[in-house]
Design a protein around this motif. Structure first.
Motif, PDB file in Angstrom:
ATOM      1  N   TYR A  51       0.838  -1.205   0.000  1.00 34.41           N
ATOM      2  CA  TYR A  51       0.000   0.000   0.000  1.00 34.41           C
ATOM      3  C   TYR A  51       0.873   1.256   0.000  1.00 34.41           C
ATOM      4  CZ  TYR A  51      -3.419   3.459   1.581  1.00 34.41           C
ATOM      5  OH  TYR A  51      -4.223   4.564   1.687  1.00 34.41           O
ATOM      6  N   ARG A  54       2.575   1.674  -3.374  1.00 37.82           N
ATOM      7  CA  ARG A  54       1.649   1.982  -4.470  1.00 37.82           C
ATOM      8  C   ARG A  54       0.989   3.355  -4.345  1.00 37.82           C
ATOM      9  NH1 ARG A  54      -3.199  -1.901  -6.695  1.00 37.82           N
ATOM     10  NH2 ARG A  54      -3.793  -0.554  -8.413  1.00 37.82           N
ATOM     11  N   PHE A  55       0.585   3.719  -3.127  1.00 40.48           N
ATOM     12  CA  PHE A  55      -0.177   4.956  -2.944  1.00 40.48           C
ATOM     13  C   PHE A  55       0.637   6.094  -2.320  1.00 40.48           C
ATOM     14  CE2 PHE A  55      -3.314   1.523  -2.955  1.00 40.48           C
ATOM     15  CZ  PHE A  55      -4.141   1.956  -3.977  1.00 40.48           C
ATOM     16  N   SER A  80      -9.434  -3.016   0.444  1.00 35.74           N
ATOM     17  CA  SER A  80     -10.295  -1.925  -0.004  1.00 35.74           C
ATOM     18  C   SER A  80      -9.523  -0.743  -0.572  1.00 35.74           C
ATOM     19  CB  SER A  80     -11.149  -1.446   1.171  1.00 35.74           C
ATOM     20  OG  SER A  80     -10.316  -0.904   2.184  1.00 35.74           O
ATOM     21  N   ALA A  81      -8.211  -0.851  -0.707  1.00 34.15           N
ATOM     22  CA  ALA A  81      -7.390   0.288  -1.123  1.00 34.15           C
ATOM     23  C   ALA A  81      -7.805   0.848  -2.477  1.00 34.15           C
ATOM     24  CB  ALA A  81      -5.919  -0.109  -1.149  1.00 34.15           C
ATOM     25  N   VAL A  82      -8.046   0.005  -3.438  1.00 32.92           N
ATOM     26  CA  VAL A  82      -8.374   0.462  -4.788  1.00 32.92           C
ATOM     27  C   VAL A  82      -9.873   0.729  -4.933  1.00 32.92           C
ATOM     28  CG1 VAL A  82      -8.354  -0.161  -7.232  1.00 32.92           C
ATOM     29  CG2 VAL A  82      -6.402  -0.733  -5.787  1.00 32.92           C
ATOM     30  N   SER A  83     -10.684  -0.215  -4.507  1.00 33.57           N
ATOM     31  CA  SER A  83     -12.132  -0.119  -4.722  1.00 33.57           C
ATOM     32  C   SER A  83     -12.848   0.764  -3.708  1.00 33.57           C
ATOM     33  CB  SER A  83     -12.751  -1.514  -4.663  1.00 33.57           C
ATOM     34  OG  SER A  83     -12.663  -2.028  -3.340  1.00 33.57           O
ATOM     35  N   LYS A  84     -12.223   0.985  -2.562  1.00 34.42           N
ATOM     36  CA  LYS A  84     -12.863   1.701  -1.445  1.00 34.42           C
ATOM     37  C   LYS A  84     -14.133   0.978  -0.992  1.00 34.42           C
ATOM     38  CE  LYS A  84      -9.863   4.966  -1.206  1.00 34.42           C
ATOM     39  NZ  LYS A  84      -8.750   4.679  -0.339  1.00 34.42           N
TER      40      LYS A  84
END
Length: 164
Positions: A51, A54-55, A80-84
């Motif tokens: 994470y 990437r972010f 849930s990092a990408v999709s929230k």
């Protein structure tokens, strides 16, 4: 709604859920603070490193970061990092870990994420009585591989209209 909106359990429910986990024997010496196995701790550590890379943000400050600890992070990172969105709930028993609060979703919170009226405010808005949840293990089992309450209601409504 945001994933963090489903953190609705009381301290008592969190402790009941943690107590259930602590009661089950684990291999090795579990970290009593988090009640996680070494593998689960490793999953969190690996996922947080990914994470951060990437972010370019601290994963511990993302209130909507949830990780599913039942998968091997090296070949499947479910979070849930990408999709929230909260990762798919499963019956396998893997925990859905909330990184910021350093705890997993309780059975009641899983049911809340699926639209069940487990809080007074949700029950009031639906015009139904609140669903009491005291057995966290049973609530988790019910929520695994379950569909969102409102989705099921629409499907049932269409079925009643079309086939009546």
């Amino acid at each position: 709604t945001q994933p963090c909106d489903y953190l609705v359990s009381t301290e008592e429910e969190i402790m009941l859920d943690a107590g259930e986990t602590a009661r089950v024997p684990r291999g090795g010496s579990p970290d009593l603070r988090y009640l996680l196995t070494k593998r689960e701790k490793s999953c969190i550590s690996q996922a947080c490193r990914i994470y951060k890379f990437r972010f370019r943000r601290d994963p511990n400050k993302d209130k909507n970061l949830f990780l599913y600890l039942g998968d091997n992070v090296s070949n499947r990172l479910t979070g849930s990092a990408v999709s929230k969105r909260i990762p798919t709930l499963r019956m396998s028993g893997g925990k859905t870990w909330h990184v910021m609060s350093r705890r997993w979703l309780t059975g009641r919170e899983k049911l809340a994420s699926l639209g069940f009226p487990v809080t007074a405010s949700a029950a009031d808005s639906m015009g139904v009585p609140e669903l009491p949840v005291r057995d966290t293990k049973r609530a988790s089992a019910i929520s695994g591989n379950c569909m969102h309450f409102s989705t099921v209601a629409v499907v049932q409504f269409v079925a009643l209209v079309c086939y009546n």
